[in-house]
Enzyme design. Structure first.
Site, PDB file in Angstrom:
ATOM      1  N   ARG A  58     -17.727   5.518  25.278  1.00  0.00           N
ATOM      2  CA  ARG A  58     -18.878   5.205  24.415  1.00  0.00           C
ATOM      3  C   ARG A  58     -20.092   6.063  24.739  1.00  0.00           C
ATOM      4  NH1 ARG A  58     -18.444  -0.426  25.949  1.00  0.00           N
ATOM      5  NH2 ARG A  58     -16.512   0.256  26.891  1.00  0.00           N
ATOM      6  N   GLU A  95     -17.052  -2.597  36.848  1.00  0.00           N
ATOM      7  CA  GLU A  95     -17.268  -4.051  36.806  1.00  0.00           C
ATOM      8  C   GLU A  95     -15.903  -4.726  36.621  1.00  0.00           C
ATOM      9  OE1 GLU A  95     -19.693  -5.304  33.532  1.00  0.00           O
ATOM     10  OE2 GLU A  95     -20.164  -7.238  34.424  1.00  0.00           O
TER      11      GLU A  95
HETATM   12  P1  AMP Z   1     -20.477   0.293  35.673  1.00  0.00           P
HETATM   13  O1  AMP Z   1     -19.761   1.454  36.259  1.00  0.00           O
HETATM   14  O2  AMP Z   1     -20.153  -0.996  36.337  1.00  0.00           O
HETATM   15  O3  AMP Z   1     -21.985   0.540  35.586  1.00  0.00           O
HETATM   16  O4  AMP Z   1     -19.943   0.101  34.192  1.00  0.00           O
HETATM   17  C1  AMP Z   1     -20.394   0.893  33.179  1.00  0.00           C
HETATM   18  C2  AMP Z   1     -19.291   1.305  32.251  1.00  0.00           C
HETATM   19  O5  AMP Z   1     -18.424   0.226  31.927  1.00  0.00           O
HETATM   20  C3  AMP Z   1     -19.853   1.818  30.963  1.00  0.00           C
HETATM   21  O6  AMP Z   1     -19.130   2.975  30.581  1.00  0.00           O
HETATM   22  C4  AMP Z   1     -19.660   0.692  29.967  1.00  0.00           C
HETATM   23  O7  AMP Z   1     -19.169   1.186  28.755  1.00  0.00           O
HETATM   24  C5  AMP Z   1     -18.645  -0.242  30.615  1.00  0.00           C
HETATM   25  N1  AMP Z   1     -19.119  -1.626  30.737  1.00  0.00           N
HETATM   26  C6  AMP Z   1     -19.326  -2.298  31.894  1.00  0.00           C
HETATM   27  N2  AMP Z   1     -19.714  -3.543  31.673  1.00  0.00           N
HETATM   28  C7  AMP Z   1     -19.768  -3.687  30.340  1.00  0.00           C
HETATM   29  C8  AMP Z   1     -20.119  -4.774  29.480  1.00  0.00           C
HETATM   30  N3  AMP Z   1     -20.487  -5.973  29.961  1.00  0.00           N
HETATM   31  N4  AMP Z   1     -20.080  -4.561  28.148  1.00  0.00           N
HETATM   32  C9  AMP Z   1     -19.714  -3.356  27.647  1.00  0.00           C
HETATM   33  N5  AMP Z   1     -19.368  -2.311  28.398  1.00  0.00           N
HETATM   34  C10 AMP Z   1     -19.388  -2.466  29.730  1.00  0.00           C
END
Ligand code: AMP
Length: 170
Positions: A58, A95
């Protein structure tokens, strides 16, 4: 414009306990999407970036639109095995899971100023891997721009030293 009305919360996707931020209603509305890109551009327009690095998947959508808006080159950071030429790789924890990102070794050169773009900042693992990828090439990561920041997670703290900009905060 209240951009939060274009975001749908989807509980327990892709697994139990995660509230997924669905941006597809925003993308489907041309005025709202254009407004969102304008809001992302404002705080970074004067940073003299040379490139946008968009994070699969995205981050490609927001990053490519932002690169066009700011007249910058666009570079995709891809999931492993997708790039056809020699690449740098950085692993990260999500996450919800574990993954890695890659960029072509010649994507940037020393002196390039790279704006990292993704849709959502959660734990910061993805963005931090992107920062390390840029550093591997000898270029400078100058800022991170997100459409959405989940402030109940320590993403921003994890990226200490890198300016972080977001449009919507939850
Ligand atoms: P992080 O590495 O934990 O910061 O996660 C970020 C990545 O995971 C991004 O590329 C987001 O598209 C996706 N992502 C993580 N959590 C969510 C969420 N609650 N809703 C949508 N996309 C998420």
């Amino acid at each position: 414009m209240d951009l939060k009305t274009f975001i749908r919360d989807v509980p327990d996707f892709p697994k139990a306990g995660i509230v997924f931020k669905d941006i597809t209603p925003l993308l489907a509305d041309p005025a709202a999407f254009a407004y969102a890109i304008g809001e992302m551009a404002k705080p970074v327009a004067a940073l003299q970036a040379t490139h946008v690095l968009g994070l699969e998947s995205r981050g490609f959508i927001f990053g490519a639109a932002l690169a066009q808006k700011l007249s910058l080159g666009f570079v995709p950071a891809r999931k492993p095995g997708k790039l056809p030429r020699a690449a740098f790789r950085e692993k990260y924890g999500l996450e919800y899971g574990e993954d890695a990102l890659e960029i072509h070794r010649d994507a940037f050169k020393a002196g390039d100023r790279v704006l990292i773009v993704d849709d959502v900042l959660a734990t910061g693992g993805t963005a931090n891997a992107a920062r390390r990828l840029v550093e591997q090439t000898g270029a400078s990561p100058i800022a991170l721009t997100l459409f959405i920041e989940l402030t109940f997670l320590p993403g921003r703290e994890k990226l200490s030293g890198l300016p972080v900009f977001s449009v919507l905060r939850y």
